[in-house]
Motif scaffolding. Structure first.
Motif, PDB file in Angstrom:
ATOM      1  N   GLN A  70       0.849  -1.181   0.000  1.00 17.64           N
ATOM      2  CA  GLN A  70       0.000   0.000   0.000  1.00 17.64           C
ATOM      3  C   GLN A  70       0.884   1.230   0.000  1.00 17.64           C
ATOM      4  OE1 GLN A  70      -2.636  -0.181   3.348  1.00 17.64           O
ATOM      5  NE2 GLN A  70      -4.264  -0.991   2.077  1.00 17.64           N
ATOM      6  N   GLU A  71       0.437   2.205  -0.728  1.00 19.39           N
ATOM      7  CA  GLU A  71       1.191   3.450  -0.792  1.00 19.39           C
ATOM      8  C   GLU A  71       0.206   4.595  -0.629  1.00 19.39           C
ATOM      9  OE1 GLU A  71       3.878   5.714  -4.065  1.00 19.39           O
ATOM     10  OE2 GLU A  71       4.095   3.542  -3.920  1.00 19.39           O
ATOM     11  N   ARG A  72       0.569   5.540   0.185  1.00 18.03           N
ATOM     12  CA  ARG A  72      -0.297   6.707   0.380  1.00 18.03           C
ATOM     13  C   ARG A  72       0.241   7.861  -0.447  1.00 18.03           C
ATOM     14  NH1 ARG A  72      -4.214   6.225   4.126  1.00 18.03           N
ATOM     15  NH2 ARG A  72      -3.906   4.666   5.721  1.00 18.03           N
TER      16      ARG A  72
END
Length: 116
Positions: A3-5
């Protein structure tokens, strides 16, 4: 799962293209014009012809700029409107890139042939 924000006003664009398995053993997927948000929208026609051991991918493409595709094998030759063009092939990722010039006619369709 990774996951990457993203920070505010940042974005990422992912292009998902089916990979075609050719009877010559090569795999190929056209990505399109890599500097466009809808990179694959420029591909107006796509067909594959195989004459063992050479597979040929024939495309009709509208637009200009850097064109990208995935190929499991390095292309033997790429022609745009019957003129051989220089291309780069990154063996590790399979990325093939070459340039499409600005066409003289509006709405022009380039005839691209990639020999694998």
């Amino acid at each position: 799962m990774v996951q990457e924000r993203l920070k505010p006003r940042e974005y990422e664009v992912f292009t998902i293209v089916p990979v075609m398995a050719l009877s010559s053993g090569s795999k190929f997927a056209p990505i399109g014009l890599t500097k466009m948000f809808n990179s694959g929208g420029v591909i107006k026609g796509l067909k594959c012809e195989t004459e063992n051991p050479v597979a040929t991918v024939i495309m009709k493409v509208r637009g200009c700029g850097p064109f990208g595709a995935y190929s499991s094998t390095k292309p033997q030759r790429i022609t745009v409107d019957s003129e051989e063009v220089e291309f780069k092939y990154e063996g590790e990722s399979g990325l093939v890139t070459f340039a499409l010039e600005v066409p003289v006619e509006e709405q022009y369709l380039w005839n691209i042939v990639i020999e694998l």
